[in-house]
Design a protein around this motif. Sequence first.
Motif, short mmCIF file in Angstrom:
data_model
loop_
_atom_site.label_atom_id
_atom_site.label_comp_id
_atom_site.label_asym_id
_atom_site.label_seq_id
_atom_site.Cartn_x
_atom_site.Cartn_y
_atom_site.Cartn_z
N PRO A 152 1.30 -1.52 -0.02
CA PRO A 152 -0.12 0.35 0.02
C PRO A 152 1.16 1.24 -0.24
O PRO A 152 0.42 2.42 -0.68
CB PRO A 152 -0.84 0.15 1.34
N ILE A 153 1.98 1.15 0.55
CA ILE A 153 2.95 1.94 0.88
C ILE A 153 3.63 2.66 -0.75
O ILE A 153 3.57 3.64 -1.06
CB ILE A 153 3.69 1.97 1.56
N VAL A 178 2.53 1.64 -3.54
CA VAL A 178 1.26 1.81 -4.44
C VAL A 178 1.08 2.99 -4.58
O VAL A 178 0.65 4.20 -5.30
CB VAL A 178 0.75 0.75 -3.87
N SER A 179 0.71 3.61 -3.20
CA SER A 179 0.09 4.98 -2.66
C SER A 179 1.04 6.51 -3.23
O SER A 179 1.25 6.97 -4.06
CB SER A 179 -0.22 5.57 -1.37
N THR A 180 2.57 6.05 -2.68
CA THR A 180 3.75 7.25 -3.22
C THR A 180 3.45 6.86 -5.06
O THR A 180 3.85 7.41 -5.64
CB THR A 180 4.65 6.69 -2.38
N VAL A 226 1.58 6.77 -7.11
CA VAL A 226 0.56 6.77 -8.00
C VAL A 226 0.62 8.56 -7.87
O VAL A 226 0.01 9.31 -8.34
CB VAL A 226 -0.93 6.52 -6.81
N LEU A 227 1.13 9.07 -6.26
CA LEU A 227 1.01 10.69 -6.52
C LEU A 227 2.30 10.82 -7.38
O LEU A 227 2.14 11.88 -7.38
CB LEU A 227 1.62 10.93 -4.92
N THR A 267 5.79 15.69 -2.71
CA THR A 267 4.96 14.38 -3.05
C THR A 267 5.26 13.41 -4.61
O THR A 267 5.88 13.00 -4.32
CB THR A 267 3.83 15.35 -3.71
#
Length: 241
Positions: free
Chosen positions: A79-80, A82-84, A86-87, A116
């Motif tokens: 999750p970490i 993937v989240s970074t 996507v940003l 970001t």
Amino acid sequence: MQLSGYRPRMSLLDGPRVLAAPAAENPWLSWRYVRDNAESIRTALIEHVLLTAESVLIAAVIGVTLAILAYQVRRLSTPILVSTGVLYTVPSLGLLAILGPIMPSRRSAVVLALVTYALLVIVRSTLTALLQVPGEVREAATAMGYGRFARLWRVELPLALPGLLTGIRLATVSTVALVTVGAIVGKGALGSLLMDGFTNNFYKAQILTAAVLCVALALVLDLVLLLVGRVLTPWTRRRSA
């Protein structure tokens, strides 16, 4: 009728002929421009350095923390990352256009956008470096009585430091380039000079000066971080020797 900006030249065969005069002087290199605008160039350069340093520092604190969390709790790593990731894929112009009106100031909007984009590089490099710590080293540290967090702080993080610093170097260089995009909200530092050069009748000296300073700043900061890394990790020098 005499045309403005033109001069006639006599020819025995054709009679009077109209030729265009040379275009107005607009050189790429102009020390006069640098001298006359030294104060504004210096101000833009300092602002560029401050925006880069502030953004990378914030991104390093958050990114290293997230990487350690992903390393200690493996189910959070996906999750970490993937989240970074996507940003990181959000277009910079679109992100600044969204953040500009809703943030307290244009500077804070630029800093948030830069943080970001720097997160992914720092998180990935730090997590990769931690995962590459040899298993026998972790086992030896555990056998010596180190707990989970003591082992992380005193053994694993020091060994992962070269990879961590590499990520910060990459993030710093990319941030220097991305600061220029902040010109869209009026906080682009050297990027504002660059854009003004394009809008000011394609003023070549201003464009080249801003571009060269951006490249030079990226190289200087990368060299500084490289030297800091060599000081903080002397064992890598002995190993390479």
